[in-house]
Design a protein around this motif. Structure first.
Motif, mmCIF file in Angstrom:
data_model
loop_
_atom_site.group_PDB
_atom_site.id
_atom_site.type_symbol
_atom_site.label_atom_id
_atom_site.label_comp_id
_atom_site.label_asym_id
_atom_site.label_seq_id
_atom_site.Cartn_x
_atom_site.Cartn_y
_atom_site.Cartn_z
ATOM 1 N N HIS A 304 31.876 32.940 44.177
ATOM 2 C CA HIS A 304 31.084 32.896 42.940
ATOM 3 C C HIS A 304 31.309 31.608 42.105
ATOM 4 C CE1 HIS A 304 31.307 37.494 43.838
ATOM 5 N NE2 HIS A 304 30.141 37.542 42.712
ATOM 6 N N THR A 305 30.128 30.921 42.131
ATOM 7 C CA THR A 305 30.266 29.393 41.672
ATOM 8 C C THR A 305 29.846 29.234 40.242
ATOM 9 O OG1 THR A 305 29.951 28.995 43.966
ATOM 10 C CG2 THR A 305 29.795 27.261 42.153
ATOM 11 N N ALA A 306 30.649 28.684 39.463
ATOM 12 C CA ALA A 306 30.442 28.264 38.110
ATOM 13 C C ALA A 306 29.279 27.198 38.174
ATOM 14 C CB ALA A 306 31.424 27.741 37.274
ATOM 15 N N ALA A 307 28.126 27.223 37.429
ATOM 16 C CA ALA A 307 26.993 26.159 37.504
ATOM 17 C C ALA A 307 26.802 25.918 36.107
ATOM 18 C CB ALA A 307 25.993 26.591 38.489
ATOM 19 N N GLY A 308 26.442 24.841 35.968
ATOM 20 C CA GLY A 308 25.901 24.412 34.544
ATOM 21 C C GLY A 308 24.523 24.947 34.228
ATOM 22 N N ILE A 309 24.289 25.223 32.947
ATOM 23 C CA ILE A 309 23.101 26.000 32.861
ATOM 24 C C ILE A 309 21.893 24.945 32.953
ATOM 25 C CG2 ILE A 309 22.882 25.200 30.170
ATOM 26 C CD1 ILE A 309 22.218 28.664 31.600
ATOM 27 N N ASN A 310 22.074 23.794 33.060
ATOM 28 C CA ASN A 310 20.947 22.691 33.535
ATOM 29 C C ASN A 310 20.511 22.931 34.720
ATOM 30 O OD1 ASN A 310 23.747 21.743 34.336
ATOM 31 N ND2 ASN A 310 22.787 20.060 35.037
ATOM 32 N N MET A 311 21.183 23.487 35.665
ATOM 33 C CA MET A 311 20.780 23.556 37.085
ATOM 34 C C MET A 311 19.870 24.924 37.113
ATOM 35 S SD MET A 311 21.785 21.148 39.007
ATOM 36 C CE MET A 311 21.415 21.737 40.428
ATOM 37 N N ASN A 312 19.705 25.782 35.989
ATOM 38 C CA ASN A 312 18.994 26.933 36.120
ATOM 39 C C ASN A 312 17.561 26.856 35.823
ATOM 40 O OD1 ASN A 312 18.295 29.696 36.219
ATOM 41 N ND2 ASN A 312 19.051 30.238 34.125
ATOM 42 N N PHE A 313 16.698 25.865 36.713
ATOM 43 C CA PHE A 313 15.331 25.654 36.771
ATOM 44 C C PHE A 313 14.973 26.129 38.069
ATOM 45 C CE2 PHE A 313 17.507 21.844 38.693
ATOM 46 C CZ PHE A 313 16.738 21.666 39.956
ATOM 47 N N PHE A 314 13.528 26.410 37.974
ATOM 48 C CA PHE A 314 12.900 27.080 38.972
ATOM 49 C C PHE A 314 12.410 25.664 39.879
ATOM 50 C CE2 PHE A 314 8.966 28.035 41.333
ATOM 51 C CZ PHE A 314 9.426 29.251 41.777
ATOM 52 N N PRO A 315 12.735 26.053 41.386
ATOM 53 C CA PRO A 315 13.214 27.519 41.852
ATOM 54 C C PRO A 315 14.533 27.323 42.224
ATOM 55 C CG PRO A 315 12.086 25.629 43.537
ATOM 56 C CD PRO A 315 12.152 25.155 42.323
ATOM 57 N N VAL A 316 15.387 26.311 41.782
ATOM 58 C CA VAL A 316 16.632 26.227 42.136
ATOM 59 C C VAL A 316 17.636 27.351 41.527
ATOM 60 C CG1 VAL A 316 18.955 24.900 42.003
ATOM 61 C CG2 VAL A 316 16.457 23.728 42.567
ATOM 62 N N GLY A 317 17.130 27.691 40.215
ATOM 63 C CA GLY A 317 18.105 28.694 39.461
ATOM 64 C C GLY A 317 18.088 29.986 40.221
ATOM 65 N N PRO A 318 16.845 30.635 40.295
ATOM 66 C CA PRO A 318 16.645 31.864 40.971
ATOM 67 C C PRO A 318 17.325 31.989 42.453
ATOM 68 C CG PRO A 318 14.717 31.160 39.899
ATOM 69 C CD PRO A 318 15.572 29.981 39.856
ATOM 70 N N LEU A 319 17.392 31.081 43.010
ATOM 71 C CA LEU A 319 17.789 30.776 44.604
ATOM 72 C C LEU A 319 19.319 30.624 44.666
ATOM 73 C CD1 LEU A 319 15.514 28.437 46.615
ATOM 74 C CD2 LEU A 319 15.941 30.856 47.122
ATOM 75 N N ILE A 320 19.716 29.882 43.831
ATOM 76 C CA ILE A 320 21.442 29.760 43.716
ATOM 77 C C ILE A 320 21.949 30.959 43.259
ATOM 78 C CG2 ILE A 320 21.125 27.315 44.305
ATOM 79 C CD1 ILE A 320 22.091 26.959 41.434
ATOM 80 N N ARG A 321 21.307 31.509 42.093
ATOM 81 C CA ARG A 321 21.855 32.754 41.364
ATOM 82 C C ARG A 321 22.247 33.920 42.635
ATOM 83 N NH1 ARG A 321 22.217 34.606 36.387
ATOM 84 N NH2 ARG A 321 20.950 33.185 35.259
ATOM 85 N N ARG A 322 20.930 33.983 43.517
ATOM 86 C CA ARG A 322 21.238 34.939 44.656
ATOM 87 C C ARG A 322 22.103 34.519 45.785
ATOM 88 N NH1 ARG A 322 16.773 35.496 41.783
ATOM 89 N NH2 ARG A 322 15.734 37.502 41.516
#
Length: 783
Positions: A304-322
């Motif tokens: 479970h990896t802490a990521a900055g909210i700046n990385m939560n952009f499409f399509p990266v965010g939904p992928l790495i959240r999963r």
């Protein structure tokens, strides 16, 4: 199913009945389709001993969740029977086709975006008929209803007993399925529901609501939104998809990932008993992907990896959240509800022994060396341990090193004052394209795990406790540095930057690199490869060709011998690689500089030596991770003892024996290790003396002024280490200045103190010049 015989519906893999005949049982079925229900019913008909009272109830399938589905109302009365029935969880599991000895997804699955482990009803029938070996019925560990009721009464997981039993059934089935599929799929389910329904979570909101002056209903809704914003939502399909994509991605530019598989197996064993927190160094955007892939490859659970909210952009965010990323806002200092939700989420993960990961440095290092640690996340984990969420938590220092990194050009530009490019889909595409070069290999090493329970004193509170956590963070950084392997690139750039103002022949480079290699071998420092190759002309050509390909080195082959030099404006990039290893040599550099101070002392030279050792340690405390003072003094003593056992007596005897000691040092470290830092500090000192007086006293303004001054000094050849003109070094120089009270213009006599600071640093540069002269005259008496 009309016309299908019982034999045709049978699976080749199903468990035996787990209890003695006659023991009442409640079979809890987690079935996601009509066929799965029939397979479970068929197994019951075949397996339940005669005369055994059984009840079959269904819980909402964990694989295909639908809003509004509720637990079978027959579960609660069946659990309340007086005969203490055995609760038996059952689930049908579909596996992928076997490829190269492993049942994993293939390219066709990714292209069609269909997970063969979660087939639709038609595909289920096809698999059962043609590949029955891919169909398994798994059983979770059974438990008596009375035993479960006792656990529920002491639990904080659910209000209703049937909800608790259903959740326990899901967890038991997840464990059984992992034994079949592999630990790489150990992922949480129903995280939001479990946390929001916990009594301690609701009680915490009740306590927080009056403090913030908000109704509890509003607090609960907001907490739910925050939890949804933060929490990871793993998908086995996406985990496999991304693992395959990572391999394709890194293989574009890198040959292989070099690591020790035994270390992963040791961590797997440790992780079965305690939650693990992986704390990697952070030098490239590939860092997380490298660790994620190796965990998958070695069948360890995803972090479970802490990521900055700046990385939560499409399509990266939904992928790495999963795949396990959870997103944290950059700033939430005054948002008590957000902090409470984040803390509760982390405590939940610690309690359930899910592994965590974040960068202890906070962000990527643009200078190459390990940055000072950030403490926020570590405080939350320490709180979880203090709240008895686990008996212990192990921190895993992790070093990820590269022969070359793709971001070196961007880092150099940022250090010269250019703006960092914002993360976006276009940025991601450009980053992937930039991998189409030869970058060498990637090297991952784990340092010795650190037990939080052993390191933290539970009796401490307030500032003392925070200091205790700081010490743990520093020890993690020390262990990361200790595990970091030395690359040929780092050795070559160290040799080149030792003489930044002139080109060097192959012979000169061979001599400079050879001295360093000798010391590395003598001290048995970690390396990525055996360094024998670097002692040859072919080895030097090979490493220089790599540096030239990435725009750092210019190769001139017109004369009788090939000549190498750092390209104009490439010193910051070259210094990045050099700085990845300077922590191994900084203590020796300090010892050398202190010997020069003793040489200049009019009396008590040994006292002057130790005073300078202490002063240099204090001057560089924001750059390096030094041990406690007594331990540090002993390390310095041992360094000089390698040159002469009686070195203290020689220093005390006066200038000539001290000078003779300096001439015996091989190699000399001070100039190439420390010059860039001191020249950067001098620039900040001069900026404070002149530009700050004109009103440029904020950090951003001071750094901009120092950059301008530094560029001017480069043109005037007043700087011998061009990599000193660097935003990263200026920031730590300002930390030092702030620590010494030099940023507050209202302090009486501030101008004099700033001038003294600049003079103190100029003295260190003069001593580095003397060290360089001693080295030059030793190597070439004609100098």
């Amino acid at each position: 199913m009309a016309g299908r015989t019982t034999d045709e519906r049978r699976m080749t893999n199903s468990p035996e009945w787990p209890a003695e005949p006659g023991r009442p049982a409640v079979i809890v079925s987690d079935a996601a389709s009509k066929l799965e229900v029939e397979l479970v019913e068929d197994w019951i008909r075949r397996s339940v001993p005669g005369g055994t009272p059984t009840s079959l109830v269904r819980v909402p399938p964990s694989r295909r969740r639908r809003p509004g589905r509720r637990i079978d109302p027959r579960l609660a009365p069946n659990l309340s029977r007086g005969d203490n029935p055995l609760v038996i969880p059952i689930r049908v599991v579909w596996t992928a086709q076997e490829t190269h000895g492993r049942r994993s997804l293939v390219l066709r699955d990714f292209l069609t975006l269909r997970d063969p482990r979660d087939p639709d009803l038609v595909t289920q029938h096809v698999i059962l008929r043609r590949h029955p070996e891919r169909v398994h019925l798994v059983m979770g560990d059974p438990a008596g209803a009375g035993e479960l009721r006792e656990l529920w009464q002491s639990s904080v997981e659910a209000d209703a007993f049937d909800e608790f039993v259903a959740r326990r059934a899901w967890l038991a089935l997840e464990r059984a399925e992992r034994r079949l599929r592999g630990t790489r799929y150990k992922i949480p389910k129903f995280v939001k529901e479990e946390i929001l329904q916990r009594a301690e979570f609701r009680e915490g909101l009740v306590r927080l609501a009056p403090q913030l002056g908000r109704p509890i209903e509003q607090m609960t809704r907001k907490a739910g939104r925050y939890l949804k914003e933060i929490a990871a939502s793993h998908s086995p399909f996406v985990i496999d998809l991304v693992a395959s994509a990572i391999r394709l991605l890194y293989r574009q530019g890198y040959g292989r990932i070099d690591y020790d598989a035994r270390q992963f197996q040791e961590l797997y064993t440790l992780g079965t008993r305690y939650p693990l927190v992986f704390l990697p160094s952070h030098k490239s955007n590939l860092d997380h992907l490298v660790l994620q892939y190796l965990l998958w490859e070695n069948n360890l659970p995803p972090n479970h990896t802490a990521a900055g909210i700046n990385m939560n952009f499409f399509p990266v965010g939904p992928l790495i959240r999963r795949t396990g990323a959870f997103f944290i806002r950059r700033s939430f200092k005054d948002n008590e509800t957000y902090k409470f939700v984040l803390r509760s989420y982390l405590e939940y993960l610690i309690e359930k022994r899910f592994p965590l990961e974040w960068y202890i440095e906070g962000g990527r290092s643009r200078s190459g060396k390990l940055l000072a640690p950030k403490y926020g996340m570590l405080v939350y984990v320490a709180d979880a341990l203090r709240h008895d969420k686990s008996d212990d938590v192990y921190l895993i220092p992790t070093s990820i090193a590269y022969d070359h990194i793709q971001e070196i050009g961007a880092y150099s530009a940022e250090q010269r004052g250019e703006q960092k490019e914002k993360e976006s889909a276009a940025w991601m595409v450009r980053a992937i394209r930039s991998l189409r070069k030869r970058y060498g290999n990637i090297h991952l090493r784990f340092g010795e795990p650190l037990s939080l329970a052993k390191e933290l004193d539970p009796s401490l509170d307030g500032d003392a406790r925070y200091l205790d956590i700081q010490k743990v963070a520093f020890e993690v950084c020390v262990r990361i540095n200790r595990a970091t392997p030395i690359t040929p690139t780092s050795i070559a750039t160290a040799a080149l930057l030792a003489n930044p103002d002139r080109a060097q022949t192959s012979t000169e480079l061979s001599a400079a690199m050879g001295e360093l290699i000798d010391e590395i071998a003598e001290r048995r420092l970690p390396t990525t490869v055996p360094l024998r190759h670097l002692r040859t002309e072919a080895g030097i050509k090979d490493v220089m060709a790599g540096l030239a390909e990435h725009g750092l080195v210019e190769i001139i082959a017109d004369g009788p011998e090939t000549v190498y030099r750092i390209r104009e404006d490439a010193h910051v990039g070259a210094a990045f690689y050099r700085n990845t290893i300077i922590h191994f040599f900084v203590n020796a550099a300090i010892a050398e500089l202190a010997l020069v101070a003793a040489l200049e002392a009019e009396d008590a030279p040994l006292d002057a030596f130790w005073t300078e050792v202490s002063n240099l340690r204090d001057l560089l405390k924001f750059e390096f991770f030094f041990p406690e003072r007594d331990e540090f003094r002993e390390e310095v003593h041992q360094i000089l003892s390698r040159i002469a056992d009686d070195w203290p007596e020689r220093v005390e005897a006066g200038p000539d024996p001290t000078r003779e000691l300096l001439h015996r040092i091989r190699p000399v470290h001070g100039p190439w290790v420390l010059r860039s830092f001191f020249e950067s500090y001098v620039l900040i000192g001069q900026t404070l003396q002149h530009d700050a007086i004109e009103g440029t006293s904020d950090e951003k303004g001071l750094i901009a002024a120092a950059l301008a001054r530094g560029k001017q000094h480069q043109v005037q050849r007043k700087i011998r280490a061009p990599e000193a003109v660097s935003q990263s070094l200026f920031k730590t120089a300002l930390q030092l200045a702030d620590n010494r009270g030099l940023l507050d213009e209202s302090v009486p006599g501030i101008a004099v103190r700033r001038a003294e600071f600049a003079a103190e640093l100029a003295t260190r540069l003069d001593r580095l010049d003397l060290l360089a002269l001693i080295r030059a005259t030793r190597d070439d008496p004609s100098v």
